[in-house]
Design a protein around this motif. Structure first.
Motif, PDB file in Angstrom:
ATOM      1  N   ALA A   1       0.730  -0.577   0.254  1.00 20.79           N
ATOM      2  CA  ALA A   1      -0.127   0.413   0.052  1.00 20.79           C
ATOM      3  C   ALA A   1       0.825   1.376  -0.056  1.00 20.79           C
ATOM      4  CB  ALA A   1      -1.365   0.212   1.373  1.00 20.79           C
ATOM      5  N   ASP A   2       0.383   2.419  -0.587  1.00 18.25           N
ATOM      6  CA  ASP A   2       1.511   3.473  -1.175  1.00 18.25           C
ATOM      7  C   ASP A   2       1.823   3.884   0.742  1.00 18.25           C
ATOM      8  OD1 ASP A   2      -0.735   4.912  -3.997  1.00 18.25           O
ATOM      9  OD2 ASP A   2       1.512   3.118  -3.336  1.00 18.25           O
ATOM     10  N   SER A   3       0.608   3.853   1.764  1.00 18.73           N
ATOM     11  CA  SER A   3       0.662   4.181   3.153  1.00 18.73           C
ATOM     12  C   SER A   3       1.685   3.515   3.696  1.00 18.73           C
ATOM     13  CB  SER A   3      -0.197   4.365   3.897  1.00 18.73           C
ATOM     14  OG  SER A   3      -0.666   2.901   3.838  1.00 18.73           O
ATOM     15  N   VAL A   4       2.381   2.924   3.131  1.00 15.03           N
ATOM     16  CA  VAL A   4       3.339   1.539   4.126  1.00 15.03           C
ATOM     17  C   VAL A   4       4.679   1.576   3.574  1.00 15.03           C
ATOM     18  CG1 VAL A   4       1.498   0.771   5.597  1.00 15.03           C
ATOM     19  CG2 VAL A   4       2.399  -0.341   3.125  1.00 15.03           C
ATOM     20  N   LYS A   5       5.013   2.018   1.811  1.00 17.69           N
ATOM     21  CA  LYS A   5       6.520   2.039   1.527  1.00 17.69           C
ATOM     22  C   LYS A   5       6.866   2.446   1.816  1.00 17.69           C
ATOM     23  CE  LYS A   5       3.659   1.656  -3.110  1.00 17.69           C
ATOM     24  NZ  LYS A   5       3.423   2.070  -4.960  1.00 17.69           N
TER      25      LYS A   5
ATOM     26  N   TYR B   1       6.901 -12.392   7.355  1.00 18.36           N
ATOM     27  CA  TYR B   1       6.927 -11.802   8.273  1.00 18.36           C
ATOM     28  C   TYR B   1       6.755 -10.256   7.995  1.00 18.36           C
ATOM     29  CZ  TYR B   1      10.267 -15.745  10.089  1.00 18.36           C
ATOM     30  OH  TYR B   1      10.074 -16.373  10.147  1.00 18.36           O
ATOM     31  N   LEU B   2       6.160  -9.448   8.690  1.00 20.10           N
ATOM     32  CA  LEU B   2       5.576  -7.869   8.074  1.00 20.10           C
ATOM     33  C   LEU B   2       6.806  -7.234   9.045  1.00 20.10           C
ATOM     34  CD1 LEU B   2       4.744  -5.836   6.599  1.00 20.10           C
ATOM     35  CD2 LEU B   2       2.677  -5.553   8.700  1.00 20.10           C
ATOM     36  N   GLN B   3       7.634  -6.810   8.229  1.00 17.61           N
ATOM     37  CA  GLN B   3       8.167  -6.208   8.970  1.00 17.61           C
ATOM     38  C   GLN B   3       8.458  -4.402   8.976  1.00 17.61           C
ATOM     39  OE1 GLN B   3      11.496  -6.684  11.264  1.00 17.61           O
ATOM     40  NE2 GLN B   3      11.607  -4.570  11.792  1.00 17.61           N
ATOM     41  N   MET B   4       8.326  -3.643  10.216  1.00 23.82           N
ATOM     42  CA  MET B   4       7.591  -2.269  10.348  1.00 23.82           C
ATOM     43  C   MET B   4       8.677  -1.057  10.753  1.00 23.82           C
ATOM     44  SD  MET B   4       3.265  -3.926  11.423  1.00 23.82           S
ATOM     45  CE  MET B   4       3.824  -3.701  12.895  1.00 23.82           C
ATOM     46  N   ASN B   5       9.004  -0.675  10.204  1.00 22.62           N
ATOM     47  CA  ASN B   5       9.786   0.881  10.822  1.00 22.62           C
ATOM     48  C   ASN B   5       8.862   1.583  10.740  1.00 22.62           C
ATOM     49  OD1 ASN B   5      11.705  -1.539  10.825  1.00 22.62           O
ATOM     50  ND2 ASN B   5      12.698  -1.182   8.922  1.00 22.62           N
TER      51      ASN B   5
END
Length: 127
Positions: A60-64, A79-83
């Motif tokens: 999604a554009d919001s998380v690119k 896995y989802l790595q969120m920074n």
């Protein structure tokens, strides 16, 4: 029947990082497209990211630029790595699995594509 179990959610300050995991069982993991959706309080469930069986990724554009997705076909885990987390990332995050064949770019972004959903894990980002 594929079963998905998410883990790794929690409370984090804005600017921080979290890594979500989703363990799959009951199917041929490597053949499934895997992804994540999220739902904030009072809002619709929205696409976050997906990874194809051939490891192409979609965001999604919001998380690119902030989130990455990866898969381990030996451990049957995605896995989802969120920074650089923001308050607006606060939501329940759902792991999904589905079969996508052919040239189906837009299918990755649609919730109807995914036949299997996890129970969700809460991510709260404090500002």
């Amino acid at each position: 029947q594929v079963q998905l179990v998410e883990s790794g959610g929690g409370l984090v300050q804005a600017g921080g990082s979290l890594r979500l995991s989703c363990a799959a069982s009951g199917g041929t993991f490597s053949s499934y497209a895997m992804g994540w959706f999220r739902q904030a309080p009072g809002k619709e469930r929205k696409f976050v990211t997906a990874i194809s069986s051939s490891r192409s990724t979609y965001f999604a554009d919001s998380v690119k630029g902030r989130f990455t997705i990866s898969r381990d076909n030996v451990k049957n885990t995605v896995y989802l790595q969120m920074n650089s987390l923001k308050a607006e990332d606060t939501a329940v995050y759902y792991c999904v699995a589905g079969r996508i064949t052919g040239d189906s770019y837009f299918s990755y972004f649609k919730s109807a594509t995914y036949g299997y959903w996890g129970q969700g894990t809460q991510v709260t980002v404090s500002s």
